[in-house]
Design an enzyme around this catalytic site. Structure first.
Site, PDB file in Angstrom:
ATOM      1  N   HIS A 122       0.866  -1.172   0.000  1.00  0.00           N
ATOM      2  CA  HIS A 122       0.000   0.000   0.000  1.00  0.00           C
ATOM      3  C   HIS A 122       0.905   1.225   0.000  1.00  0.00           C
ATOM      4  CE1 HIS A 122      -2.799   3.010   1.619  1.00  0.00           C
ATOM      5  NE2 HIS A 122      -3.794   2.185   1.341  1.00  0.00           N
ATOM      6  N   ASP A 199       2.969  -4.241   8.231  1.00  0.00           N
ATOM      7  CA  ASP A 199       1.749  -3.488   7.975  1.00  0.00           C
ATOM      8  C   ASP A 199       0.586  -4.446   8.187  1.00  0.00           C
ATOM      9  OD1 ASP A 199      -0.510  -2.324   6.886  1.00  0.00           O
ATOM     10  OD2 ASP A 199       0.367  -1.924   4.927  1.00  0.00           O
ATOM     11  N   GLN A 202      -4.612  -5.142   7.040  1.00  0.00           N
ATOM     12  CA  GLN A 202      -5.498  -6.211   6.583  1.00  0.00           C
ATOM     13  C   GLN A 202      -5.348  -7.476   7.420  1.00  0.00           C
ATOM     14  OE1 GLN A 202      -7.770  -5.605   4.244  1.00  0.00           O
ATOM     15  NE2 GLN A 202      -6.961  -3.554   3.874  1.00  0.00           N
ATOM     16  N   LYS A 225     -10.723  -1.221  10.090  1.00  0.00           N
ATOM     17  CA  LYS A 225     -10.649  -2.467   9.320  1.00  0.00           C
ATOM     18  C   LYS A 225     -11.209  -3.643  10.111  1.00  0.00           C
ATOM     19  CE  LYS A 225      -7.946  -0.559   6.066  1.00  0.00           C
ATOM     20  NZ  LYS A 225      -8.384  -0.263   4.697  1.00  0.00           N
ATOM     21  N   CYS A 363      -4.579   2.112  -3.902  1.00  0.00           N
ATOM     22  CA  CYS A 363      -3.375   2.701  -3.299  1.00  0.00           C
ATOM     23  C   CYS A 363      -2.188   1.752  -3.438  1.00  0.00           C
ATOM     24  CB  CYS A 363      -3.602   3.064  -1.836  1.00  0.00           C
ATOM     25  SG  CYS A 363      -4.765   4.413  -1.604  1.00  0.00           S
TER      26      CYS A 363
END
Length: 405
Positions: A122, A199, A202, A225, A363
């Site tokens: 991303h 990261d 998700q 999320k 993104c």
């Protein structure tokens, strides 16, 4: 324990919406999830019963707000299996969490040092490292993505060397749904002495996050999320790393002492939490994680797998549709293009049938360039989605194909 999808759906008021005469089918969960009533109630209850700034208050409302705020920090700690609550830093989300790390990293690197990111990142987990390299003279290297949408592990192995100071990669690709082998990748980076950031925007959304097992130095996640509010998230970092990491912003709360000439910084976690925090949303994020964690996680995983398996099966049978990202380990995302029509057209025509998907580059422009597409249509699934909704998506796509032919 059985997975009662009807009972779960009943807790989400927005799922009762009707769009252009069609019941809402919400398949944009990788962008943001919808919120159960208990999360909405937690936010409203804070503002109607104990709205106050936290810490240092000399009255009942401040005490109650502080307790709820810090209780939410404990919920995040337990959810990701962090060793200490002081290692959990409140942020506005994954993007700010990554920027906190990148801002400090720029002052810790020297010319010739190397950062490794990935081709599937991303933008929040790529542009930040680009800027850190520009600030320090370090070199950015990126792990390529295979035709299946997996990180090329042989290429990654070849990149690692004594100049590698920092490695960052997504737990799960937001654009493809690829689940990366974060534990193994972390171990390789630590073997050359590099810091590692995952990261988790998700990854956390699908549970089973254990930062101690992964072995990373930093893990970033967002509340929205995982069924919580927007504008709130967290950065986890090892105490041994965070305690000396350069501060991100300066102001109130993050200081220990101040004179007219200088200042010293507060202890963790407060040294990274300058200014008035987003108290209400932190409390609501805690409630979202509490609600999600109370579910049978094996049943949740099985349900989400069944949704993606059905979607993949129907997509493979659909004439003129190409799946982008066919990794062996995937979760929650079906990204695709069609012979007829731009992804934006597909999204518009699905919306007219009450189906919400995301279209565009997600993104992740370098990743789209890697696959030679301007963008994709992305259907992403959450625990409240049903197999019937997956079937309805493909019925709608047949109408889209006809209209675009």
């Amino acid at each position: 324990m059985s997975f009662d999808i009807a009972a779960i759906r009943e807790q989400f008021p927005i799922l009762k919406r009707v769009i252009d005469g069609n019941p809402l089918i919400y398949l944009d969960n990788a962008a943001t999830t919808q919120k159960p009533q208990c999360v909405i109630d937690a936010l409203v209850d804070y503002y109607t019963t104990c709205n106050s700034n936290v810490h240092r208050g000399a009255h009942r409302l401040a005490d109650e707000a502080t307790r709820r705020f810090e209780d939410a920090r404990d919920i995040v700690k337990d959810f990701i299996n962090a060793p200490k609550r002081e290692e959990v830093i409140w942020t506005t989300g994954t993007t700010e969490a990554i920027n906190i790390v990148a801002n400090g990293l720029g002052s810790l690197l020297s010319a010739g040092d190397e950062i490794i990111a990935t081709e599937m990142d991303h933008h929040a987990n790529l542009v930040t490292w680009q800027q850190a390299c520009k600030a320090s003279g370090a070199v950015l290297r990126t792990i390529p993505v295979t035709d299946a949408g997996e990180l090329d592990q042989a290429a990654y192995d070849a990149m690692l060397n004594e100049r590698t100071k920092f490695v960052a990669f997504p737990h799960v690709s937001n654009a493809l749904g690829t689940v990366n082998p974060v534990k193994a990748m972390t171990a390789k980076a630590k073997a050359v002495g590099a810091w590692v950031l995952v990261d988790g925007a998700q990854g956390a959304a699908h549970g089973y996050v254990d930062v101690q097992d992964i072995g990373c130095d930093f893990y970033a996640l967002s509340g929205h999320k995982i069924y919580g509010p927007m504008g709130i998230g967290a950065l986890w970092g090892k105490e041994s790393v965070l305690s000396t990491w350069p501060v991100w912003r300066t102001g109130g709360e993050m200081i220990s002492t101040v004179t007219l000439q200088d200042a010293t910084w507060n202890v963790l976690p407060y040294r990274f939490e300058a200014g008035t925090p987003n108290v209400g949303d932190a409390i609501a994020m805690g409630e979202a994680i509490r609600w999600f964690s109370a579910l049978d996680q094996e049943a949740v995983a099985a349900h989400e797998k069944a949704l993606l398996d059905r979607a993949t099966e129907l997509a493979e049978q659909f004439e003129g549709l190409t799946i982008i990202g066919t990794a062996k380990e995937k979760i929650g995302v079906l990204s695709f293009v069609m012979d007829q029509g731009h992804p934006a057209d597909i999204g518009f025509l699905l919306d007219r049938q009450g189906i919400a998907v995301r279209t565009g580059d997600h993104c992740a422009q370098p990743l789209m360039a890697r696959f030679g597409v301007p963008g994709t249509a992305r259907a992403s699934f959450a625990i409240y989605n049903t197999l019937e909704e997956v079937d309805a998506l493909f019925v709608a796509l047949k109408k889209v194909r006809t209209m675009l032919a």
